[in-house]
Design a protein around this motif. Structure first.
Motif, PDB file in Angstrom:
ATOM      1  N   GLN A  88     -35.439  25.543 -63.229  1.00  0.00           N
ATOM      2  CA  GLN A  88     -34.502  25.276 -62.139  1.00  0.00           C
ATOM      3  C   GLN A  88     -35.239  24.875 -60.864  1.00  0.00           C
ATOM      4  O   GLN A  88     -34.815  23.964 -60.142  1.00  0.00           O
ATOM      5  N   GLN A  89     -36.353  25.548 -60.583  1.00  0.00           N
ATOM      6  CA  GLN A  89     -37.140  25.184 -59.408  1.00  0.00           C
ATOM      7  C   GLN A  89     -37.679  23.761 -59.526  1.00  0.00           C
ATOM      8  O   GLN A  89     -37.718  23.023 -58.535  1.00  0.00           O
ATOM      9  N   GLN A  90     -38.067  23.361 -60.734  1.00  0.00           N
ATOM     10  CA  GLN A  90     -38.582  22.009 -60.911  1.00  0.00           C
ATOM     11  C   GLN A  90     -37.492  20.977 -60.687  1.00  0.00           C
ATOM     12  O   GLN A  90     -37.728  19.901 -60.123  1.00  0.00           O
TER      13      GLN A  90
ATOM     14  N   VAL B  47     -29.528  16.216 -60.903  1.00  0.00           N
ATOM     15  CA  VAL B  47     -30.454  17.084 -61.656  1.00  0.00           C
ATOM     16  C   VAL B  47     -29.740  18.301 -62.244  1.00  0.00           C
ATOM     17  O   VAL B  47     -30.373  19.260 -62.671  1.00  0.00           O
ATOM     18  N   GLU B  48     -28.403  18.251 -62.235  1.00  0.00           N
ATOM     19  CA  GLU B  48     -27.571  19.308 -62.819  1.00  0.00           C
ATOM     20  C   GLU B  48     -27.817  20.662 -62.162  1.00  0.00           C
ATOM     21  O   GLU B  48     -27.931  21.686 -62.832  1.00  0.00           O
TER      22      GLU B  48
ATOM     23  N   PHE C 171     -25.803  25.577 -57.074  1.00  0.00           N
ATOM     24  CA  PHE C 171     -26.970  26.428 -56.815  1.00  0.00           C
ATOM     25  C   PHE C 171     -27.458  26.285 -55.372  1.00  0.00           C
ATOM     26  O   PHE C 171     -28.528  26.783 -55.042  1.00  0.00           O
ATOM     27  N   ASP C 172     -26.689  25.627 -54.536  1.00  0.00           N
ATOM     28  CA  ASP C 172     -27.180  25.247 -53.208  1.00  0.00           C
ATOM     29  C   ASP C 172     -27.509  26.427 -52.302  1.00  0.00           C
ATOM     30  O   ASP C 172     -28.312  26.294 -51.373  1.00  0.00           O
ATOM     31  N   LYS C 173     -26.944  27.590 -52.546  1.00  0.00           N
ATOM     32  CA  LYS C 173     -27.205  28.748 -51.674  1.00  0.00           C
ATOM     33  C   LYS C 173     -28.284  29.686 -52.220  1.00  0.00           C
ATOM     34  O   LYS C 173     -28.627  30.683 -51.578  1.00  0.00           O
ATOM     35  N   ARG C 174     -28.828  29.385 -53.364  1.00  0.00           N
ATOM     36  CA  ARG C 174     -29.852  30.255 -53.942  1.00  0.00           C
ATOM     37  C   ARG C 174     -31.225  29.973 -53.317  1.00  0.00           C
ATOM     38  O   ARG C 174     -31.524  28.854 -52.911  1.00  0.00           O
ATOM     39  N   LYS C 175     -32.045  31.009 -53.296  1.00  0.00           N
ATOM     40  CA  LYS C 175     -33.431  30.868 -52.854  1.00  0.00           C
ATOM     41  C   LYS C 175     -34.319  30.586 -54.079  1.00  0.00           C
ATOM     42  O   LYS C 175     -33.964  30.932 -55.206  1.00  0.00           O
ATOM     43  N   PRO C 176     -35.471  29.961 -53.880  1.00  0.00           N
ATOM     44  CA  PRO C 176     -36.360  29.651 -55.015  1.00  0.00           C
ATOM     45  C   PRO C 176     -36.696  30.860 -55.885  1.00  0.00           C
ATOM     46  O   PRO C 176     -36.765  30.747 -57.115  1.00  0.00           O
ATOM     47  N   GLY C 177     -36.875  32.026 -55.266  1.00  0.00           N
ATOM     48  CA  GLY C 177     -37.219  33.225 -56.015  1.00  0.00           C
ATOM     49  C   GLY C 177     -36.115  33.721 -56.917  1.00  0.00           C
ATOM     50  O   GLY C 177     -36.351  34.599 -57.764  1.00  0.00           O
TER      51      GLY C 177
END
Length: 299
Positions: free
Chosen positions: A208-210, A191-192, A196-202
């Motif tokens: 990106q969240q989708q 999903v490209e 970003f694995d360490k980022r939080k949804p906020g």
């Protein structure tokens, strides 16, 4: 024809054997009113056309199943859903083939999301039967169905980073740690969202969240992926971009997608076939070109 996941081959009218595959398979369904078992198998030459076979007990309707006919992943048979006196889904039957991108298209209140929820096990049909991979799952809870759902609201855990959001289902299944990392990395790459694995949804945009929500569903390798208007909260430019990417991802992974939308252009762009719904009923089930060129009803 498949029985318990294997190809069923009948050597004569009374003996049935199971094997890995065959070019000679006929399935005979008993006529209404007979006392025969639901499925009888008869030997017949490859390429035989539909015909009627008779024995001493009853007439059987015989249908030829070619090895080239796509398998059916999802089948709904005369499904009804009532909420009190309101009928949300009104006697619908449909089949979704293995590896197909299938859309349920219609206006708000037409029953498309309720239909999706019954496939996923989040709603129980008032009547009718739901099959997944040929298995009756009508009474199965969601966790016993080989499906995953992507919601419009993303439904990410705000206190977990991207990696842990995607890994959540795998950890619940007790998947080994090394395999969890490998599968999560693969899903994020798909999903490209690698890096970003360490980022939080906020800390991410809606698009990106989708993508993370999609990765979380795909990482479990479901047989069927249900998508309930997943692009509805995105702006127009991003939504069009995600339409193309969703179709590309579906073709790469080969999973059956069932997509709910009220957007005609969206359904036409992505779908192999689509069902047009209105007032809880299916108006037409065909490919995008057919529904555009030859609509079955004025609606």
């Amino acid at each position: 024809a498949r029985v318990a996941g294997q190809t069923a081959i009948a050597y004569d009218s009374g003996t049935v054997a199971l094997a890995a595959g065959s070019d000679i398979v006929l399935v005979a369904v008993p006529e209404t009113g007979t006392s025969l078992s639901p499925v009888q198998l008869l030997l017949a030459p490859k390429g035989a056309s539909a015909a009627f076979a008779k024995d001493a007990r009853a007439a059987l309707r015989v249908a030829h199943f070619s090895p080239n006919v796509p398998a059916v992943d999802v089948r709904l048979v005369d499904v009804v859903k009532r909420f009190g006196d309101a009928v949300a889904v009104d006697h619908i039957s449909l089949e979704v083939q293995d590896g197909e991108f299938f859309s349920l298209l219609g206006p708000s209140g037409c029953g498309k999301t309720t239909t999706l929820r019954m496939i996923g096990g989040f709603e129980d049909p008032s009547r009718g039967t739901v099959y997944l991979g040929g298995r009756d799952v009508t009474d199965f809870p969601p966790y016993k169905r080989d499906v995953n759902t992507v919601f419009q609201s993303y439904a990410l855990f705000p206190h977990l980073d991207v990696f842990e959001n995607v890994a959540f289902g795998l950890r619940r299944k007790k998947v080994p740690k090394d395999e969890v990392k490998s599968r999560v990395d693969d899903a994020l790459r798909l999903v490209e969202m690698g890096g970003f694995d360490k980022r939080k949804p906020g800390q991410m945009s809606g698009g990106q969240q989708q993508r993370v929500a999609l990765a979380r569903a795909l990482v479990n390798r479901p047989k069927v992926l249900l998508l309930d208007e997943p692009l509805g909260a995105l702006d127009l430019k991003l939504r069009k971009q995600m339409q193309l990417e969703l179709k590309s991802i579906q073709q790469e992974v080969g999973i059956t997608f069932i997509y709910v939308t009220h957007d005609q252009e969206e359904a036409m762009t992505m779908s192999d076939r689509l069902a047009v719904m209105r007032h809880g009923r299916i108006e037409q089930t065909v490919g995008p070109e057919e529904v555009y060129e030859h609509p079955a009803t004025p609606f």
